[in-house]
Design a protein around this motif. Sequence first.
Motif, mmCIF file in Angstrom:
data_model
loop_
_atom_site.group_PDB
_atom_site.id
_atom_site.type_symbol
_atom_site.label_atom_id
_atom_site.label_comp_id
_atom_site.label_asym_id
_atom_site.label_seq_id
_atom_site.Cartn_x
_atom_site.Cartn_y
_atom_site.Cartn_z
ATOM 1 N N VAL A 632 0.845 -1.192 0.000
ATOM 2 C CA VAL A 632 0.000 0.000 0.000
ATOM 3 C C VAL A 632 0.879 1.240 0.000
ATOM 4 O O VAL A 632 1.992 1.242 0.528
ATOM 5 N N ALA A 633 0.357 2.300 -0.607
ATOM 6 C CA ALA A 633 1.008 3.614 -0.609
ATOM 7 C C ALA A 633 2.471 3.497 -1.042
ATOM 8 O O ALA A 633 2.808 2.991 -2.109
ATOM 9 N N GLU A 634 3.387 3.975 -0.163
ATOM 10 C CA GLU A 634 4.811 3.972 -0.507
ATOM 11 C C GLU A 634 5.414 2.581 -0.518
ATOM 12 O O GLU A 634 6.578 2.394 -0.888
ATOM 13 N N GLY A 635 4.630 1.578 -0.118
ATOM 14 C CA GLY A 635 5.143 0.217 -0.087
ATOM 15 C C GLY A 635 5.527 -0.307 -1.455
ATOM 16 O O GLY A 635 6.395 -1.180 -1.573
ATOM 17 N N LYS A 636 4.923 0.201 -2.522
ATOM 18 C CA LYS A 636 5.262 -0.259 -3.872
ATOM 19 C C LYS A 636 6.714 0.068 -4.198
ATOM 20 O O LYS A 636 7.441 -0.746 -4.780
ATOM 21 N N ALA A 637 7.141 1.270 -3.843
ATOM 22 C CA ALA A 637 8.533 1.649 -4.093
ATOM 23 C C ALA A 637 9.491 0.790 -3.282
ATOM 24 O O ALA A 637 10.570 0.419 -3.772
ATOM 25 N N ASP A 638 9.114 0.447 -2.039
ATOM 26 C CA ASP A 638 9.975 -0.405 -1.215
ATOM 27 C C ASP A 638 10.137 -1.791 -1.834
ATOM 28 O O ASP A 638 11.232 -2.370 -1.818
ATOM 29 N N LEU A 639 9.068 -2.343 -2.398
ATOM 30 C CA LEU A 639 9.159 -3.649 -3.035
ATOM 31 C C LEU A 639 10.079 -3.607 -4.253
ATOM 32 O O LEU A 639 10.876 -4.524 -4.475
ATOM 33 N N LEU A 640 9.986 -2.533 -5.032
ATOM 34 C CA LEU A 640 10.861 -2.406 -6.191
ATOM 35 C C LEU A 640 12.319 -2.251 -5.768
ATOM 36 O O LEU A 640 13.227 -2.824 -6.388
ATOM 37 N N ASP A 641 12.543 -1.460 -4.707
ATOM 38 C CA ASP A 641 13.916 -1.306 -4.209
ATOM 39 C C ASP A 641 14.480 -2.649 -3.762
ATOM 40 O O ASP A 641 15.644 -2.976 -4.042
ATOM 41 N N ALA A 642 13.662 -3.427 -3.063
ATOM 42 C CA ALA A 642 14.129 -4.722 -2.569
ATOM 43 C C ALA A 642 14.448 -5.666 -3.724
ATOM 44 O O ALA A 642 15.477 -6.358 -3.720
ATOM 45 N N ALA A 643 13.580 -5.683 -4.733
ATOM 46 C CA ALA A 643 13.829 -6.549 -5.890
ATOM 47 C C ALA A 643 15.053 -6.087 -6.675
ATOM 48 O O ALA A 643 15.865 -6.906 -7.132
ATOM 49 N N GLY A 644 15.196 -4.763 -6.835
ATOM 50 C CA GLY A 644 16.360 -4.234 -7.536
ATOM 51 C C GLY A 644 17.655 -4.550 -6.820
ATOM 52 O O GLY A 644 18.676 -4.875 -7.441
ATOM 53 N N ASP A 645 17.644 -4.480 -5.471
ATOM 54 C CA ASP A 645 18.847 -4.822 -4.705
ATOM 55 C C ASP A 645 19.170 -6.310 -4.809
ATOM 56 O O ASP A 645 20.340 -6.700 -4.877
ATOM 57 N N PHE A 646 18.134 -7.151 -4.803
ATOM 58 C CA PHE A 646 18.360 -8.585 -4.847
ATOM 59 C C PHE A 646 19.022 -8.999 -6.161
ATOM 60 O O PHE A 646 19.927 -9.834 -6.176
ATOM 61 N N TRP A 647 18.576 -8.404 -7.267
ATOM 62 C CA TRP A 647 19.124 -8.765 -8.578
ATOM 63 C C TRP A 647 19.993 -7.649 -9.147
ATOM 64 O O TRP A 647 20.057 -7.466 -10.363
ATOM 65 N N ARG A 648 20.700 -6.931 -8.278
ATOM 66 C CA ARG A 648 21.495 -5.799 -8.758
ATOM 67 C C ARG A 648 22.637 -6.227 -9.677
ATOM 68 O O ARG A 648 23.171 -5.406 -10.434
#
Length: 863
Positions: A632-648
């Motif tokens: 919800v809300a800003e949580g979408k950006a957090d999920l993208l950041d986490a995925a981007g860090d995992f597969w950086r």
Amino acid sequence: MPPGRHNRGRYRGDDYREPVETPEQKLRNAIIKLGDNPDFLTQDLQRFSHNLTTYNRDKISIIAEAFRISVTEEPFKTPYYAALLVLLHQPIPETPVEDEQEPAVELTPIGRPVLEDFWKGFQAFLDNQAWRELRLCIHFFAHLALANIISPTSLLALLQSFAAVLEEPGVSYGRALKAGLCVGEGLLLAGRVLYAQSPETVEEIINSLNAFTDSVQSSKILVRPFVQLHDLDSSSSIHDNEVLMSLISALQAQAKSNFSEDIWVLPQPLSEFPSLSSDVAPPFDLPSVLVPPEVFEMDTELGGTIYEENKSSIKKEELPRYHLTLFDNEITPDLTTPNGYVMRSLLNDVIDIFEVNRKECARLLLEMPRWFASGVFKPKPGTEIDPADEPKFEKAWQLESTIIETILSGMLIVPTPEHKPLYYFALITELCKLSPPTVGPAVGKSIRRLHSYLTDGLDVEMAQRFSEWFAVHMSNFNFQWVWKEWVPDLALPVCHPKRTFVRRATEYEVRLAYHDRILKTLPEAMSAPEAGVMPAQAPGPEFDYDDPSNPHYDSAQSLLSLLRGRSNVTEVMNHVETMKNNFIDNGETEQRASTLIRSMVMQSLLHIGSRSFSHFLNAMERYLQLLRTISVAEGKADLLDAAGDFWRKNSQLIIVVFDKLMQYQIVDPTNVVVWAFAPRQSKRGLPGLTTDEWQLVKAAIDKSIGRVAISKRRLAALRKEEDDARARVKAGTDGGVGMDVDAEMKEEAVEQSPALATALKGYSTLTQEQKNTLARVLSEFVSALKSSSHILNDDAWHKRSSWEQPEWGPWETWGWYRHFLRLYSPHLRNYVTSLETVSFDGLEDTEATRLLKRLWSTALGQE
């Protein structure tokens, strides 16, 4: 089961029978396969025409159909088919078998009936607006006009009918280009007789072509292969040619000599036969035609907005097309000369027509010298040449270099090539397999030339496509390349286009093979980690909570155990809520605790799914409810950041994961756009786009566009169902004694279908999402580029050898901005007013903002 019934396609059973051709099929195939025999001689045409006239004179429609197929699918044989039709106009004496002393009977020629039937097929092509077939038929007519079988006056009138398309009000570029090619190429081939007939008309046609190209001059800044941002109007290069301008240049060159010079690259089979008298075969007058108008489909959206389909669905050919030149004019033909243009046009037609069979296309391309005049191409190595013919080959071109240049220039057309890039990749591979000693060097020279263009401002989309082709081509030939030639480039700044190309090419090679294998193909200077070409380790996952020293290690491991054990979603959600409360109790803010939870959940799911794509999809689908709850809300950006860090370390999997998150509606396309433009360490902390981020932006836009298209189709299907239901209600209540007094109530109930109302609401929502996505992309581009005026001057461009990330970063972003506008302009036009208001209002008047607005206006057709 009778013998041979089972597996008949594999084994020849007792009842197996070879397909039997009918006499009509045999006749048709005999004409189509004309000249396929390597021993074919021009003199064979006379014998073949005699057989057609003598034994098949009652099959005019079959013969004409075979001519139409041959001319439009084997255009390299057109001069021979024209010669055959000329021979079919000649009277043929026949001596009766019964009494050879009787005078010979002269058979009526069948050439004119065949030509009349051929014209009917041309008219069908015209009604269907089959532009390629029309253009190739006009080539055929041009050859016949040179032989005086078709009157020059009627051919000139036909070309004028097509030239009228150029002056239609609001004509699209795609339609005008196709008509212009029909006119210009017909004039180029038959110019000698047409100019003799009416010099004024020929000049008027050339002037009309010129006037049209001048009217679309502004749109060329979006598609030029070489870009100098500080001076777009003078960004032309000797290494590229716009197709229609090349044709005009060829026509102007012919006009200087009053079209007295023949197209010498084409064979002249008619020169080996006696000329045909006009008294024997009066010229055929082509009937007058009117080119059908462009179809305008009005697409009325049920929400109340009306879009013109021709405005909102512009196809890829709606922008000018440029072809790259990779070799000197002594090696490959100059596209701006009559002979060079004719040759390149013919090769392009073969590549286009035989897209369905790349192996056959490769074979035909290597056999092209058979269908051109002797001395056009240099002979193959080892071929004995008559000393008397040696002067003829002094200015001959290299076949393989010409073919590779033609294929690559077609592959690199922007915004999109005529066919999928993979077709061009595979075609070059087939050519290399057929003739490695001759094609291989031409491919190597092409790669080196394209690599040198990277410093000259080669378009970013072209550079991206070049790197993809390079990697795929290397994968087909054991990844062997002379990398040491590019070792000196390591002295360039790490963000230089040449350094970027090498990194991107090796990354793509790793996707097609293995990290260690590719690393071994590089010289020591490039394989070292400090060279910045390849990472020291394979691009694997990076689970941030895999280190016991991480303060959140235990919490992440407990969550990972639940997910690995496929625990119930409710159980996992309760555990997540407990973890969040514990973080808050330990002094974390609620926002920080929520961010940690999202990071752990996203990375844990990706960690489980890192084994394979199916593992990833299973993990995502099992816990969709969990992801939707925490996003919800800003949580979408957090999920993208986490995925981007995992597969950086693996940009490809970032695109895959983000695409699935959008597909499952965990995140919105706008969230992906914001993430792609955000400053990160990989971009030296600067905003803007690299190639990897552009792929994310493109995926987000395509996702929003695709959803609208699917919703529109569903809406149209429901509307059709409603209309059918309403029609059935009316049909059951119209007139008669049994009239239903509740008919109006029933019809109203049909119109208020809940499914249609839901579909309308969904369509409106998705249309708004598409608008928001495009608006966000445009505003992000404006924000990233409005402060880049420091690279938009001549002095800065000439000092680009010393550019670093603050210069090359914005330069690449400018390239993707151009590509965004030219690729999605049909969709941008639907929301032009609101997009302009949101993105451009309030901007300071600087070089960068003026360029932003100019490119926007050009793409939207406002200039």
